[in-house]
Design an enzyme around this catalytic site. Structure first.
Site, short mmCIF file in Angstrom:
data_model
loop_
_atom_site.label_atom_id
_atom_site.label_comp_id
_atom_site.label_asym_id
_atom_site.label_seq_id
_atom_site.Cartn_x
_atom_site.Cartn_y
_atom_site.Cartn_z
N LYS A 155 25.22 36.48 45.80
CA LYS A 155 24.51 36.79 47.05
C LYS A 155 23.55 35.66 47.43
CE LYS A 155 22.63 40.80 45.76
NZ LYS A 155 23.32 41.67 44.84
N HIS A 193 14.57 36.93 44.39
CA HIS A 193 15.37 38.12 44.12
C HIS A 193 14.90 38.72 42.81
CE1 HIS A 193 18.92 40.59 44.93
NE2 HIS A 193 19.05 40.68 43.62
N ASP A 228 30.57 41.48 46.10
CA ASP A 228 29.45 42.09 45.37
C ASP A 228 29.08 43.45 45.96
OD1 ASP A 228 27.28 42.10 43.41
OD2 ASP A 228 25.99 42.02 45.17
N SER A 267 26.44 38.98 40.19
CA SER A 267 26.03 39.77 41.35
C SER A 267 24.88 39.09 42.10
CB SER A 267 25.59 41.16 40.85
OG SER A 267 24.87 41.84 41.84
N ARG A 285 29.37 49.66 40.17
CA ARG A 285 28.61 49.54 38.91
C ARG A 285 27.52 50.58 38.85
NH1 ARG A 285 26.15 44.17 39.24
NH2 ARG A 285 25.21 44.57 37.23
N1 URA Z 1 20.29 43.07 41.33
C1 URA Z 1 21.49 42.66 41.83
O1 URA Z 1 21.59 42.16 42.95
N2 URA Z 1 22.55 42.81 41.04
C2 URA Z 1 22.49 43.31 39.79
O2 URA Z 1 23.49 43.38 39.14
C3 URA Z 1 21.24 43.73 39.30
C4 URA Z 1 20.15 43.59 40.09
#
Ligand code: URA
Length: 438
Positions: free
Chosen positions: A187, A82, A161, A183, A168
């Site tokens: 996930k 990620h 999220d 966040s 956000r």
């Molecule tokens: N990627 C995400 O999934 N969340 C964030 O807050 C920033 C980048």
């Protein structure tokens, strides 16, 4: 407990208890907290701060706002990568099929564009029919067939999220470490992974441009992974200029398909190199290679052999997309859009690029969102011709903007031209990978 009591406590600098954080996340998921109260609390968190215990409680509550994928029937180790977000940051589309071709099961849950950065889901949806709204059962079925699935958060997976992320984005509360950690990790931990690699961006296109902040974020992410018993590594990579050649949804997907087809252009070689490196770190972490060097060779071979490309084609079929883009990636190139060239105002070396501003310029003409409920225009984007260190003469192309014309396009073109600093000295080359945090 009423929402305004929790908001007031954080507004005044108080420390939220686990129970208060649970009430907040329950309210987000049940819909009993309207968007304005969620946004108010997020802003209070952003301004007043969250300590480590609050950050962990938030991560835990967001993770358990949905279910954790149950993939124990899949024998292969489960892994994912990620990114903390960047401009032209498209490696997921190469890494997922590549890691799958190397033997990893990749149940990738991604986000949409956030702030000035693009999102994997928006890029995938540039492929006609591609469906990212799939259930955990479908994720499992698709991973079983082609080794990876790419999905958004649903009501089942980290739903809190999904709501908070969109708010956000619309309320300028993205660049804050505890919110980013909660966040991303909610996930990723919901994927039931064995191994996780985090690509933490640093430089002018990152949410946290300063190197020290990227390092702190990388450490928090790795520490959270460790707490939740997932083998986690963070790679701090350069985001002081867009990654690869293209910025924008359809054009980034185009760049990735060309890489998977073995047709990487010189301008996209950094996208390919970073994709191989992140895949290799993942393979190594998951125990599928005998050290990082062996892992790099495995990943490079699977890319060169076309196996990753075939996985991608199969995945598009399984997720309802139009596979013709695999045979003819040009179908993704912008059609019916206006092209404007951005030219160098003077000769010299490109010494810096304001990458966040570049992302915002593309976002403002439809490449990203102004309000959470907006849709994106997949066709708009930017081809980045000159990169840091390149020498340009006055009037040379710095890039080409694809837009819908009008005042918006003129403003975007003007903004893009102002993203470049051109100097007399050739800047030192920037390493693509700055540090690995294990
Ligand atoms: N990627 C995400 O999934 N969340 C964030 O807050 C920033 C980048």
């Amino acid at each position: 407990m009423r929402p305004q009591e929790i908001i007031a406590k954080k507004r005044d600098g108080g420390r939220l208890s686990e129970q208060e954080i649970d009430v907040f996340i329950d309210g987000v998921c049940s819909g009993s907290w309207p968007d304005y109260q969620i946004s108010a609390l997020i802003m209070a968190m952003f301004l007043r701060g969250l300590d480590r215990a609050e950050q962990e409680a938030l991560t835990y509550a967001m993770l358990h706002s949905g279910s954790v994928l149950e993939l124990s029937a899949i024998a292969a180790p489960k892994g994912d990568k990620h990114s903390t977000g960047g401009v032209g940051d498209k490696t997921s589309l190469v890494i997922a099929p590549l890691a799958a071709a190397c033997g990893l099961a990749v149940p990738m849950i991604s986000g949409r564009g956030l702030g000035h950065t693009g999102g994997t889901l928006d890029k995938l949806e540039a492929i006609d029919g591609y469906n990212v709204n799939i259930s955990p059962t479908e994720i499992e079925r698709i991973v079983n067939v082609c080794g990876f699935a790419m999905a958004g958060q649903t009501d089942d997976i980290a739903p809190a999220d999904r709501t908070i992320y969109a708010l956000r984005d619309a309320t300028a509360t993205v660049p804050y470490i505890p919110l980013i950690v909660a966040s991303i990790m909610s996930k990723k931990l919901a994927e039931g992974l064995d191994a996780l690699v985090l690509d933490v961006k640093s430089g002018s296109g990152a949410f946290m441009p300063e190197y020290e902040d990227s390092l702190a974020l990388a450490r928090e992410l790795v520490e959270t992974g460790r707490k939740f018993k997932v083998r986690t590594e963070a790679v701090i990579s350069d985001m002081s200029q867009p990654l690869g050649r293209f910025v924008g949804n359809a054009v980034e997907t185009y760049e990735c398909i060309r890489i998977l087809r073995g047709e990487t252009e010189a301008a996209a070689s950094d996208t390919e190199a970073l994709s191989i490196e992140l895949t290799a770190r993942l393979l190594n972490l998951a125990g599928l290679a005998d050290g990082p060097e062996a892992a790099r060779m495995i990943a490079a071979d699977k890319l060169a052999s076309g196996e990753a490309f075939e996985r991608f084609r199969r995945n598009i079929e399984l997720q309802g997309g139009d596979c013709r883009v695999c045979d003819d990636p040009d179908l993704l190139l912008p059609r019916g859009v206006e092209e404007s060239s951005i030219k160098a105002p003077r000769g010299g070396f490109v010494s810096a690029i304001d990458t966040a501003s570049m992302g915002n310029a593309i976002g403002a003409i439809g490449g990203g969102r102004t309000r959470a409920e907006d849709s994106v225009d997949h066709a708009v984007g930017y081809a980045c011709t000159a990169k840091i260190g390149d020498h340009v003469a006055e009037g040379d192309y710095l890039g080409v903007l694809y837009s819908r014309g009008g005042d918006g396009a003129a403003q975007a073109a003007d903004r893009l031209a102002r993203c470049y600093t051109i100097g007399d000295e050739k800047p030192l080359p920037l390493p693509l990978i700055r540090e690995i945090i294990s």
